[in-house]
Design a protein around this motif. Structure first.
Motif, short mmCIF file in Angstrom:
data_model
loop_
_atom_site.label_atom_id
_atom_site.label_comp_id
_atom_site.label_asym_id
_atom_site.label_seq_id
_atom_site.Cartn_x
_atom_site.Cartn_y
_atom_site.Cartn_z
N HIS A 1 0.99 -1.05 -0.20
CA HIS A 1 0.00 0.02 -0.15
C HIS A 1 0.77 1.05 0.35
N TYR B 1 -5.29 4.57 -5.82
CA TYR B 1 -6.02 3.46 -6.02
C TYR B 1 -7.96 4.15 -5.41
N TYR B 2 -7.80 4.56 -4.38
CA TYR B 2 -9.17 4.49 -4.01
C TYR B 2 -9.22 5.54 -3.37
N ALA C 1 -13.33 6.44 -4.06
CA ALA C 1 -13.95 5.95 -3.33
C ALA C 1 -14.40 7.01 -1.97
N ALA D 1 -11.63 3.26 3.30
CA ALA D 1 -11.85 3.29 2.00
C ALA D 1 -10.78 1.59 1.92
N THR D 2 -10.23 1.92 1.71
CA THR D 2 -8.80 0.13 1.94
C THR D 2 -9.56 -1.31 2.53
N ASP E 1 -12.67 -1.36 3.30
CA ASP E 1 -13.69 -1.69 2.22
C ASP E 1 -13.90 -3.13 1.25
N TYR E 2 -12.63 -2.07 0.29
CA TYR E 2 -12.11 -2.52 -0.36
C TYR E 2 -11.27 -3.76 -0.66
N ARG E 3 -10.70 -4.50 0.70
CA ARG E 3 -9.95 -6.02 0.94
C ARG E 3 -11.62 -6.62 1.25
N GLN F 1 -14.40 -6.79 0.60
CA GLN F 1 -15.25 -6.86 -0.73
C GLN F 1 -14.84 -7.35 -1.86
N GLU F 2 -13.73 -6.93 -2.85
CA GLU F 2 -12.78 -7.40 -3.17
C GLU F 2 -11.95 -8.96 -3.48
#
Length: 585
Positions: free
Chosen positions: A161, A262-263, A266, A332-333, A335-337, A339-340
């Motif tokens: 990151h 990257y975020y 978002a 936000a990171t 959330d991404y981890r 969800q994805e």
């Protein structure tokens, strides 16, 4: 394959059931390696703990349990002190264990029953700056934990990151436009970017107009200005090239490089959602997350004591000027981890100074409904020989490339004295393996929470608790097989463990499968480092007491199998720490 420790725990459970005793919910029935092998190989204090619950005499209960246990692999049980049960393993059982290990590609290490989706966030340097000595701990600890977790059977995703978005880019872009040396950028891009950053940073302290100009450049970047965005992309591109040179030297890689940028898209929707949910509210023009008021003030990361009173210490997720910060990006990171990557655990390998930030982040994630286990894997400081944080003579943090160069140079110096018969090319390759391995092992042999002194002379020594000692132990094993005049079938047939040196080495080899899973209890790679040192010492004691090549028949085969297993476990264990082993030294 069950470990001996697991077998003993199962037998102890069966003995408790045979006696008709009911265990309270969650009562631990634990067997551990004996603290002193003179009293046995394993021990348990179950009788003492259970007797207290059942109001029985602990020694009497221990005697009943020993009587009820039916374990073919035990030579004897002994009740010691107020009710300890000491277990001693038969020599025949050690023979059977060694025979099973030589045919096991996992060397006795069980695969976890419930694999987890684990995201490991480590290293995370800022772009446009070279990595420095402060990045050693995160990079090496994170890499080793990732390797170990994967080998144990977990589904691991590693993410670098990187800090590729933030206030420093205003200065870098201003410096790029006004001070850039194109030739220097081509020769060493990270050093040139660092130079212009430092130069502009110094000017900002002297001239408010330059500070304003840098702020303007940052705003233009954030608003999508084509020229500034192109400069930013070039900075990130050349930085990754420079960073990868270090990672290649360290044999470290990542599944993803999802940096702060990257975020970006978002962040605004995220903050709006948090505000709509009532989790974030305005305070002095900024949008903040305040305490959930569910914890005592001392334990609440959103409270601080000022003037004798507990007051709010909120997390800012949108600044007064409408900009976002790394706290917003970190939410936000998460959330991404989730969800994805369907993360069940997220580990942040970051130094202890960020502790409060992560306490707030984890609290926010939980309040937003996250069921994942978030853990801050913190670590201490690398010190110089003076006991102070390691710095150069100019007061800067030493650059990581220079630290690795110095380690390789020190290793080469030792090898010049000790390694005769090697070509110059072999010495150069070996110096890299030993030097880099020394830096890694020094890091991983200490408890991560402790500070340690960076002493190259001690780190590259062939004697002591060092990587070269372990690498030499592996080389010594391989040298035995180079001297063999005929091929020997290394299988489990005819294995017979008899001598004390054989027993102790077999006992230590059997512990690999018991020790490795415990590294993740507290996330401590030093547990594996300590085990490997114990194994090397057990092997050297065995080698001195039990001739290998001069022995014959089943004795010779048994000892060769013990040597082969030692080499395999050393190679695998060091490999899980990210350390290579040479064939010759």
């Amino acid at each position: 394959m069950k470990t001996l420790l697991e077998t003993l725990e199962s037998c102890l459970h069966e003995a408790i059931a045979k006696l008709g005793l009911e265990l309270p919910d969650g009562f631990p029935v634990k067997v551990v390696p004996a603290a002193d092998v003179r009293h046995g190989d394993y021990q348990a204090n179950t009788a003492m703990a259970l007797a207290k619950r059942l109001k029985m005499n602990p020694r009497d209960l221990a005697a009943q349990l020993v009587e009820a246990m039916d374990v073919a692999l035990l030579a004897e049980n002994e009740i010691a002190g107020p009710g300890f049960i000491n277990f001693r393993i038969k020599k025949e059982a050690w023979s059977t264990k060694v025979a099973s290990l030589i045919g096991d590609s996992r060397l006795g290490v069980p695969v976890v029953e419930n694999p987890q989706n684990i995201v490991v966030d480590f290293s995370a340097p800022n772009v446009a700056k070279p990595m420095h000595v402060g990045h050693i701990r995160s990079t090496i600890i994170g890499d080793s934990l990732s390797r170990i977790s994967r080998f144990l059977g977990h589904n691991v995703t590693t993410d670098n990151h990187i800090g590729d978005w933030g206030t420093q880019f205003g200065m870098v872009i201003y410096g790029w436009k006004n001070q850039l040396d194109e030739a220097a950028l081509s020769a060493d891009p990270l050093q040139e970017l660092l130079r212009i950053y430092r130069s502009v940073n110094a000017l900002c302290k002297e001239d408010e107009s330059i500070k304003d100009a840098c702020r303007d450049e940052l705003v233009k970047l954030q608003q999508g200005d084509e020229e500034n965005f192109a400069i930013w992309e070039k900075c990130v591109e050349v930085s990754k090239v420079g960073l990868n040179k270090i990672y290649d030297r360290l044999d470290v890689s990542f599944d993803h490089w999802l940096g702060e940028s990257y975020y970006n898209d978002a962040l605004a929707p995220l903050v709006e959602q948090m505000q709509g949910e009532g989790l974030a509210r305005e305070s002095d023009g900024a949008l903040c997350v305040f305490s959930g008021e569910t914890l005592p003030p001392k334990q609440d990361p959103f409270k601080e004591k000022r003037d004798g009173e507990w007051r709010d210490f909120p997390m800012i997720v949108r600044k007064k000027d409408g900009g976002f910060n790394y706290a917003t990006t970190d939410i936000a990171t998460v959330d991404y981890r989730l969800q994805e990557w369907n993360a069940q655990k997220i580990w942040y390998v970051v130094d202890a100074r960020q502790s409060l930030h992560f306490q707030q982040l984890f609290d926010v994630a939980k309040r937003r409904g996250s069921q994942a286990e978030l853990e801050h894997i913190s670590f201490g400081t690398i010190l110089g020989k003076d006991g102070k944080p390691l710095k150069t003579r100019d007061g800067d943090l030493p650059q990581l490339a220079d630290v690795l160069d110095d380690a390789i140079k020190s290793a080469r110096s030792v090898l010049e004295e000790k390694s005769s018969g090697l070509s110059e090319a072999e010495k150069e390759t070996l110096a890299k393996v030993v030097g880099i391995g020394s830096v890694k092992f020094t890091e991983l042999s200490h408890h991560r929470a402790s500070d340690y002194i960076f002493d190259l002379e001690k780190m590259v020594a062939l004697q002591g608790d060092t990587a070269p000692y372990l690498q030499y132990s592996f080389v010594r094993v391989r040298s035995i097989f180079r001297k063999l005049e005929e091929e020997v079938a290394l299988d489990g047939e005819g294995i017979s463990i008899q001598e004390d040196g054989e027993v102790h080495l077999a006992r230590t080899l059997a512990k690999f499968g018991e020790v490795l899973p415990t590294v993740l209890d507290g996330l401590k790679p030093n547990v594996l480092s300590s085990y490997l040192l114990d194994l090397a010492k057990a092997f050297h004691s065995f080698f001195e007491a039990c001739p290998v090549l001069k022995s014959e028949g089943d004795v010779r085969k048994t000892r060769l199998v013990l040597c082969e297993l030692t080499g395999r476990v050393l190679e695998k264990g060091l490999g899980l720490l990210g350390i290579q082993v040479p064939e010759r030294m």
